[in-house]
Design a protein around this motif. Sequence first.
Motif, PDB file in Angstrom:
ATOM      1  N   GLU A  10       0.835  -1.211   0.000  1.00 31.37           N
ATOM      2  CA  GLU A  10       0.000   0.000   0.000  1.00 31.37           C
ATOM      3  C   GLU A  10       0.867   1.257   0.000  1.00 31.37           C
ATOM      4  OE1 GLU A  10      -3.263   0.410  -0.314  1.00 31.37           O
ATOM      5  OE2 GLU A  10      -3.652  -1.749  -0.386  1.00 31.37           O
ATOM      6  N   ILE A  11       1.952   1.239   0.758  1.00 25.39           N
ATOM      7  CA  ILE A  11       2.848   2.395   0.799  1.00 25.39           C
ATOM      8  C   ILE A  11       3.511   2.594  -0.559  1.00 25.39           C
ATOM      9  CG2 ILE A  11       4.925   3.390   1.851  1.00 25.39           C
ATOM     10  CD1 ILE A  11       4.103   1.824   4.442  1.00 25.39           C
ATOM     11  N   ARG A  12       3.984   1.497  -1.168  1.00 21.93           N
ATOM     12  CA  ARG A  12       4.597   1.618  -2.500  1.00 21.93           C
ATOM     13  C   ARG A  12       3.591   2.147  -3.522  1.00 21.93           C
ATOM     14  NH1 ARG A  12       7.133  -3.153  -0.740  1.00 21.93           N
ATOM     15  NH2 ARG A  12       5.591  -4.435  -1.807  1.00 21.93           N
ATOM     16  N   LEU A  50       4.827   3.639  12.170  1.00 23.85           N
ATOM     17  CA  LEU A  50       5.624   4.074  11.031  1.00 23.85           C
ATOM     18  C   LEU A  50       4.786   4.052   9.755  1.00 23.85           C
ATOM     19  CD1 LEU A  50       8.206   5.032   9.756  1.00 23.85           C
ATOM     20  CD2 LEU A  50       9.019   2.652   9.727  1.00 23.85           C
ATOM     21  N   ALA A  51       3.962   3.040   9.593  1.00 27.91           N
ATOM     22  CA  ALA A  51       3.074   2.979   8.425  1.00 27.91           C
ATOM     23  C   ALA A  51       2.138   4.186   8.407  1.00 27.91           C
ATOM     24  CB  ALA A  51       2.268   1.684   8.447  1.00 27.91           C
ATOM     25  N   GLU A  52       1.599   4.543   9.579  1.00 28.08           N
ATOM     26  CA  GLU A  52       0.729   5.722   9.665  1.00 28.08           C
ATOM     27  C   GLU A  52       1.485   6.989   9.290  1.00 28.08           C
ATOM     28  OE1 GLU A  52      -2.639   5.018  13.002  1.00 28.08           O
ATOM     29  OE2 GLU A  52      -0.583   5.087  13.771  1.00 28.08           O
ATOM     30  N   ALA A  53       2.729   7.109   9.746  1.00 27.08           N
ATOM     31  CA  ALA A  53       3.532   8.291   9.431  1.00 27.08           C
ATOM     32  C   ALA A  53       3.829   8.357   7.943  1.00 27.08           C
ATOM     33  CB  ALA A  53       4.827   8.274  10.244  1.00 27.08           C
ATOM     34  N   LEU A  58       1.983  11.033   2.813  1.00 24.98           N
ATOM     35  CA  LEU A  58       1.580  10.926   1.405  1.00 24.98           C
ATOM     36  C   LEU A  58       0.119  11.311   1.194  1.00 24.98           C
ATOM     37  CD1 LEU A  58       3.430   7.571   0.694  1.00 24.98           C
ATOM     38  CD2 LEU A  58       4.079   9.842  -0.160  1.00 24.98           C
ATOM     39  N   GLY A  59      -0.533  11.749   2.276  1.00 21.30           N
ATOM     40  CA  GLY A  59      -1.919  12.192   2.162  1.00 21.30           C
ATOM     41  C   GLY A  59      -2.957  11.098   2.349  1.00 21.30           C
ATOM     42  N   TYR A  60      -2.552   9.992   2.950  1.00 23.40           N
ATOM     43  CA  TYR A  60      -3.450   8.873   3.201  1.00 23.40           C
ATOM     44  C   TYR A  60      -3.640   8.693   4.704  1.00 23.40           C
ATOM     45  CZ  TYR A  60      -2.772   7.461  -1.664  1.00 23.40           C
ATOM     46  OH  TYR A  60      -2.740   7.432  -3.030  1.00 23.40           O
ATOM     47  N   ARG A  61      -4.658   7.967   5.088  1.00 21.13           N
ATOM     48  CA  ARG A  61      -4.827   7.590   6.487  1.00 21.13           C
ATOM     49  C   ARG A  61      -4.929   6.077   6.561  1.00 21.13           C
ATOM     50  NH1 ARG A  61      -9.969   6.282   8.158  1.00 21.13           N
ATOM     51  NH2 ARG A  61     -11.602   6.665   6.652  1.00 21.13           N
TER      52      ARG A  61
END
Length: 71
Positions: A10-12, A50-53, A58-61
Amino acid sequence: MTFAENVRAEIRTALHDTRTSQAELSRTLGMSTKHVSQVLTGKAALSLELAEAMLGALGYRVAVRAVKAKT
């Protein structure tokens, strides 16, 4: 796929969709590009915080939902 692998994916995807480089993300978060790369490849731990940060930068929650397992 494990939970951490899904979150990394999801981060990528968010990086790609926002056209943000790992270097830009690392500067925003105040961490090294090497560490961001290691997190995204599974060579360094990825905590929920860290995933939340990362996603927040990137503008996501992040939303977590528990679903009862089928037995």
